[in-house]
Design a protein around this motif. Sequence first.
Motif, PDB file in Angstrom:
ATOM      1  N   GLU A 163       0.850  -1.491  -0.274  1.00 24.86           N
ATOM      2  CA  GLU A 163      -0.503   0.510  -0.018  1.00 24.86           C
ATOM      3  C   GLU A 163       0.901   1.085   0.112  1.00 24.86           C
ATOM      4  N   GLU A 164       2.223   1.456   0.788  1.00 25.22           N
ATOM      5  CA  GLU A 164       2.724   2.886   0.675  1.00 25.22           C
ATOM      6  C   GLU A 164       3.622   2.590  -0.679  1.00 25.22           C
ATOM      7  N   VAL A 165       3.809   1.428  -1.319  1.00 30.19           N
ATOM      8  CA  VAL A 165       4.424   1.558  -2.330  1.00 30.19           C
ATOM      9  C   VAL A 165       3.391   2.256  -3.467  1.00 30.19           C
ATOM     10  N   ALA A 166       1.949   1.554  -3.522  1.00 30.16           N
ATOM     11  CA  ALA A 166       1.056   2.666  -3.928  1.00 30.16           C
ATOM     12  C   ALA A 166       0.574   3.604  -4.044  1.00 30.16           C
ATOM     13  N   VAL A 167       0.744   4.114  -3.034  1.00 29.86           N
ATOM     14  CA  VAL A 167       0.607   6.224  -2.661  1.00 29.86           C
ATOM     15  C   VAL A 167       1.612   6.555  -2.733  1.00 29.86           C
ATOM     16  N   GLY A 168       2.731   5.488  -2.461  1.00 31.75           N
ATOM     17  CA  GLY A 168       3.868   6.265  -3.154  1.00 31.75           C
ATOM     18  C   GLY A 168       3.822   6.307  -4.596  1.00 31.75           C
ATOM     19  N   LYS A 169       3.677   5.764  -5.283  1.00 30.84           N
ATOM     20  CA  LYS A 169       3.657   6.168  -6.529  1.00 30.84           C
ATOM     21  C   LYS A 169       2.356   7.362  -7.563  1.00 30.84           C
ATOM     22  N   LEU A 170       1.222   7.679  -6.955  1.00 32.34           N
ATOM     23  CA  LEU A 170       0.577   7.811  -6.453  1.00 32.34           C
ATOM     24  C   LEU A 170       0.882   9.784  -6.357  1.00 32.34           C
ATOM     25  N   PHE A 171       1.357   9.707  -5.090  1.00 33.14           N
ATOM     26  CA  PHE A 171       2.242  10.837  -4.896  1.00 33.14           C
ATOM     27  C   PHE A 171       3.308  11.332  -5.813  1.00 33.14           C
ATOM     28  N   GLN A 172       4.198  10.066  -7.042  1.00 34.69           N
ATOM     29  CA  GLN A 172       5.542  11.030  -7.862  1.00 34.69           C
ATOM     30  C   GLN A 172       4.260  11.103  -8.970  1.00 34.69           C
ATOM     31  N   THR A 173       3.190  10.359  -9.400  1.00 37.52           N
ATOM     32  CA  THR A 173       2.159  11.097 -10.295  1.00 37.52           C
ATOM     33  C   THR A 173       1.572  12.586 -10.456  1.00 37.52           C
ATOM     34  N   VAL A 174       1.135  12.723  -9.113  1.00 37.85           N
ATOM     35  CA  VAL A 174       0.874  13.998  -9.175  1.00 37.85           C
ATOM     36  C   VAL A 174       1.677  15.289  -8.531  1.00 37.85           C
ATOM     37  N   ALA A 175       2.615  14.849  -8.266  1.00 34.30           N
ATOM     38  CA  ALA A 175       3.856  15.755  -8.001  1.00 34.30           C
ATOM     39  C   ALA A 175       4.588  15.867  -9.249  1.00 34.30           C
ATOM     40  N   ALA A 176       4.808  15.183 -10.158  1.00 43.39           N
ATOM     41  CA  ALA A 176       5.420  15.338 -11.395  1.00 43.39           C
ATOM     42  C   ALA A 176       4.811  15.871 -12.287  1.00 43.39           C
ATOM     43  N   ALA A 177       2.940  15.506 -12.352  1.00 41.15           N
ATOM     44  CA  ALA A 177       2.340  17.117 -13.452  1.00 41.15           C
ATOM     45  C   ALA A 177       3.048  18.040 -13.657  1.00 41.15           C
ATOM     46  N   ALA A 178       3.559  18.551 -12.727  1.00 43.23           N
ATOM     47  CA  ALA A 178       3.773  20.258 -12.457  1.00 43.23           C
ATOM     48  C   ALA A 178       4.620  19.789 -13.034  1.00 43.23           C
ATOM     49  N   GLY A 179       5.381  19.381 -13.826  1.00 44.87           N
ATOM     50  CA  GLY A 179       6.574  19.819 -15.218  1.00 44.87           C
ATOM     51  C   GLY A 179       6.991  20.675 -14.235  1.00 44.87           C
ATOM     52  N   ASN A 180       7.724  21.817 -14.771  1.00 48.48           N
ATOM     53  CA  ASN A 180       8.580  22.919 -13.303  1.00 48.48           C
ATOM     54  C   ASN A 180       8.388  23.408 -13.343  1.00 48.48           C
ATOM     55  N   ASP A 181       6.660  23.661 -13.039  1.00 50.29           N
ATOM     56  CA  ASP A 181       6.572  24.975 -12.554  1.00 50.29           C
ATOM     57  C   ASP A 181       7.228  26.087 -11.689  1.00 50.29           C
ATOM     58  N   LEU A 182       6.879  24.573 -10.678  1.00 50.70           N
ATOM     59  CA  LEU A 182       7.239  25.045  -8.934  1.00 50.70           C
ATOM     60  C   LEU A 182       8.921  26.305  -9.380  1.00 50.70           C
ATOM     61  N   MET A 183       9.218  25.555 -10.085  1.00 50.46           N
ATOM     62  CA  MET A 183      10.355  26.271 -10.511  1.00 50.46           C
ATOM     63  C   MET A 183      10.395  27.534 -10.392  1.00 50.46           C
ATOM     64  N   PHE A 184       9.243  28.745 -10.987  1.00 50.23           N
ATOM     65  CA  PHE A 184       8.877  29.628 -11.407  1.00 50.23           C
ATOM     66  C   PHE A 184       7.491  30.156 -11.068  1.00 50.23           C
ATOM     67  N   LEU A 185       7.178  29.529  -9.797  1.00 49.07           N
ATOM     68  CA  LEU A 185       6.367  30.673  -8.845  1.00 49.07           C
ATOM     69  C   LEU A 185       7.361  31.169  -8.267  1.00 49.07           C
ATOM     70  N   LYS A 186       5.587  32.390  -8.110  1.00 53.16           N
ATOM     71  CA  LYS A 186       6.225  33.517  -6.568  1.00 53.16           C
ATOM     72  C   LYS A 186       5.158  33.730  -6.580  1.00 53.16           C
ATOM     73  N   SER A 187       5.355  33.869  -5.040  1.00 53.29           N
ATOM     74  CA  SER A 187       4.168  34.266  -4.484  1.00 53.29           C
ATOM     75  C   SER A 187       3.751  35.824  -4.998  1.00 53.29           C
ATOM     76  N   ALA A 188       2.681  36.402  -4.775  1.00 55.79           N
ATOM     77  CA  ALA A 188       2.604  37.566  -5.423  1.00 55.79           C
ATOM     78  C   ALA A 188       3.006  38.947  -4.603  1.00 55.79           C
ATOM     79  N   THR A 189       3.170  38.643  -3.890  1.00 56.42           N
ATOM     80  CA  THR A 189       3.643  39.985  -2.860  1.00 56.42           C
ATOM     81  C   THR A 189       5.352  40.711  -3.580  1.00 56.42           C
TER      82      THR A 189
END
Length: 233
Positions: free
Chosen positions: A157-183
């Motif tokens: 189960e932990e492996v399955a949940v880990g894979k789901l997390f990795q799949t969702v996280a990977a869906a961000a592409g490289n966006d998080l490296m260029f996201l900043k707070s509106a401030t």
Amino acid sequence: MQLQRDWLIRRPVIYRYLDKRFVDAFFETGALRLSSFAAFSKHKDEERQDSLEGHGSVVHRNSEGSGQTVFALTAQGHSAFVLCGAMNYQTDLAESFKTDSGFRINDSLGFGDAISKYIPGFQLGMEGPCLYLGKKLVVRDMGPVDLHAVKGAQTGEEVAVGKLFQTVAAAAGNDLMFLKSATYAHQNEYRLLWHSPHVVSDYIDIVCPEAIQFCTRFEDMLAERPDGDRGAA
């Protein structure tokens, strides 16, 4: 992406705000310090300090059937050296950063490629403008995901949940490296990243004389400066 018709991309020039002593060192020898997301979190002044660089939330949201939503908290870019600049030249930014000079990067591609030769184990370079949002949130629709299969797994189960997390996280592409707070939106930031094989420390000092040809001192700029203003930024 390969296109059947010609298509040109116009990249912005980048204004790097620095103290004059660092500008002089760069134009004399090519000496340059590249920072990192780890270092950004340690800056003492408010304009540079951002403890959440590269961190954010990725949400998978699908509306088919009864709908589903999956969250993943993740981080990107912590194996990259980073150089940031602004896409506009203005005295207010120089005052905010408490700098008295700087240089304009006229060709970000040539500049970034020259520096890549001095990054140990260089793997990948990327560049682009930052996106400013109220929340560091990336939303994606990956289509229906079999959540029940994950929840009901009798073994692994932990492996399955880990894979789901990795799949969702990977869906961000490289966006998080260029996201900043509106401030920070007033900074109008453009950044270059050089990825290495390992998590990087606060910074790296390099000497890259080949990069000088792609830059112009603030003091030598003409179009951006008011008539007769030949002082530092």
